[in-house]
Design an enzyme around this catalytic site. Structure first.
Site, PDB file in Angstrom:
ATOM      1  N   GLU A  44      49.989  39.012   6.273  1.00 52.48           N
ATOM      2  CA  GLU A  44      48.898  38.028   6.334  1.00 52.48           C
ATOM      3  C   GLU A  44      48.683  37.451   4.935  1.00 52.48           C
ATOM      4  O   GLU A  44      48.348  38.179   4.004  1.00 52.48           O
ATOM      5  CB  GLU A  44      47.622  38.721   6.833  1.00 52.48           C
ATOM      6  CG  GLU A  44      46.413  37.809   6.857  1.00 52.48           C
ATOM      7  CD  GLU A  44      45.128  38.560   7.209  1.00 52.48           C
ATOM      8  OE1 GLU A  44      45.186  39.597   7.919  1.00 52.48           O
ATOM      9  OE2 GLU A  44      44.054  38.123   6.760  1.00 52.48           O
ATOM     10  N   ARG A  48      42.969  32.173  -0.242  1.00 50.27           N
ATOM     11  CA  ARG A  48      41.951  32.353  -1.278  1.00 50.27           C
ATOM     12  C   ARG A  48      42.402  31.804  -2.621  1.00 50.27           C
ATOM     13  O   ARG A  48      41.814  32.098  -3.656  1.00 50.27           O
ATOM     14  CB  ARG A  48      41.600  33.838  -1.413  1.00 50.27           C
ATOM     15  CG  ARG A  48      40.987  34.336  -0.126  1.00 50.27           C
ATOM     16  CD  ARG A  48      40.383  35.680  -0.253  1.00 50.27           C
ATOM     17  NE  ARG A  48      40.399  36.308   1.046  1.00 50.27           N
ATOM     18  CZ  ARG A  48      40.320  37.606   1.253  1.00 50.27           C
ATOM     19  NH1 ARG A  48      40.205  38.419   0.243  1.00 50.27           N
ATOM     20  NH2 ARG A  48      40.339  38.082   2.467  1.00 50.27           N
ATOM     21  N   THR A  72      41.782  34.445   6.255  1.00 52.22           N
ATOM     22  CA  THR A  72      40.669  33.722   5.643  1.00 52.22           C
ATOM     23  C   THR A  72      40.687  32.257   6.076  1.00 52.22           C
ATOM     24  O   THR A  72      40.395  31.342   5.295  1.00 52.22           O
ATOM     25  CB  THR A  72      40.662  33.849   4.086  1.00 52.22           C
ATOM     26  OG1 THR A  72      41.103  35.170   3.719  1.00 52.22           O
ATOM     27  CG2 THR A  72      39.262  33.680   3.525  1.00 52.22           C
ATOM     28  N   LYS A 132      39.368  41.102  14.865  1.00 52.63           N
ATOM     29  CA  LYS A 132      39.289  41.816  13.593  1.00 52.63           C
ATOM     30  C   LYS A 132      37.921  42.509  13.549  1.00 52.63           C
ATOM     31  O   LYS A 132      36.946  41.991  14.109  1.00 52.63           O
ATOM     32  CB  LYS A 132      39.435  40.781  12.478  1.00 52.63           C
ATOM     33  CG  LYS A 132      39.240  41.270  11.078  1.00 52.63           C
ATOM     34  CD  LYS A 132      39.680  40.181  10.099  1.00 52.63           C
ATOM     35  CE  LYS A 132      39.173  40.481   8.705  1.00 52.63           C
ATOM     36  NZ  LYS A 132      39.794  39.635   7.690  1.00 52.63           N
TER      37      LYS A 132
HETATM   38  C1  3PG Z   1      39.996  40.721   4.373  1.00 55.97           C
HETATM   39  O1  3PG Z   1      40.194  39.590   4.025  1.00 55.97           O
HETATM   40  O2  3PG Z   1      40.282  41.109   5.499  1.00 55.97           O
HETATM   41  C2  3PG Z   1      39.396  41.680   3.421  1.00 55.97           C
HETATM   42  O3  3PG Z   1      38.904  41.068   2.292  1.00 55.97           O
HETATM   43  C3  3PG Z   1      40.327  42.750   3.042  1.00 55.97           C
HETATM   44  O4  3PG Z   1      39.596  43.782   2.583  1.00 55.97           O
HETATM   45  P1  3PG Z   1      40.206  44.856   1.585  1.00 55.97           P
HETATM   46  O5  3PG Z   1      40.493  44.097   0.316  1.00 55.97           O
HETATM   47  O6  3PG Z   1      39.134  45.891   1.431  1.00 55.97           O
HETATM   48  O7  3PG Z   1      41.467  45.404   2.181  1.00 55.97           O
END
Ligand code: 3PG
Length: 215
Positions: A44, A48, A72, A132
């Site tokens: 994935e 960002r 995201t 999710k």
């Molecule tokens: C996401 O985008 O799903 C989370 O920010 C991931 O979280 P993590 O950095 O704690 O794995």
């Protein structure tokens, strides 16, 4: 095999989805290859950075044997862009009906973020059967997942947010969990240092931990 079946097959082998947050396509490709070498083949790429879609597209074009999606994804416009540039699945931190509907209409697997019964029920009503669970550790962790799973009996969950090597096994022990996602597999310090072997080792450790949690 359609994309949903491909995802199912791969997640049954290794129920872990690593996140890549990159700004350099060449580095993103190296990171994806390092994860793949460790046994993780579903990637994935999170939107960002300004270059995230370029990074995702580079992974799609320059690697083989991987299933690549975008995370995201906040808007329909972003969903449209990532799908047109090769995303095979879409992940959102929350649930926006239009984004879910856009993906469902195109048969693109979509993992909308949920953390309450109301959100899971809305996802269910839209036709989603996998969501999710985000941010997993803050949203109540394993006890909350078990509570949600007992009422949404045919919903499956992808906990993400606070999942790590330490608690991966606990999340995967919940039968409704299809996979766990997270960034612990792609630490920025190792990537900046060019230590892709460390990424492969983290992936390998996650595969081993997942097999132990689901013999
Ligand atoms: C996401 O985008 O799903 C989370 O920010 C991931 O979280 P993590 O950095 O704690 O794995």
């Amino acid at each position: 095999m359609n994309i949903e079946q491909q995802l199912e097959t791969q997640l049954a082998k290794a129920p872990v989805v690593p996140l890549i947050g990159a700004s350099d396509p060449a580095v993103a490709v190296k990171t994806a290859n390092a994860l793949s070498a460790g046994g993780l083949r579903i990637i994935e790429v999170v939107l960002r950075t300004d270059e995230a879609v370029d990074c995702m597209e580079a992974i799609v074009k320059e690697t083989s044997g991987l299933i690549v999606g975008a995370g995201t994804v906040l808007t329909v416009e972003q969903a449209e862009e990532v799908i047109s540039r090769g995303a095979q699945f879409v992940v959102s931190p929350g649930l926006v009906d239009e984004v879910a509907e856009y993906c469902l209409e195109r048969s693109v697997p979509m993992f909308a973020g949920t953390m309450t019964a109301g959100e899971v029920q809305r996802a269910y009503a839209l036709g989603l059967r996998t969501v999710k669970f985000f941010p997993a550790s803050l949203a109540g962790g394993v006890p909350m997942l078990k509570a949600l799973s007992s009422v949404f009996r045919d919903m499956r969950f992808m906990p993400t947010g606070g999942v790590s090597a330490d608690n991966l096994g606990e999340f995967l022990a919940v039968p409704s969990v299809i996979a766990c996602g997270g960034s612990w597999l792609t630490p920025a310090a190792e990537i900046e240092a060019g230590n892709f072997e460390a990424i492969t080792n983290l992936a390998r450790a996650a595969v081993t931990a997942a097999s132990a949690a689901r013999p």
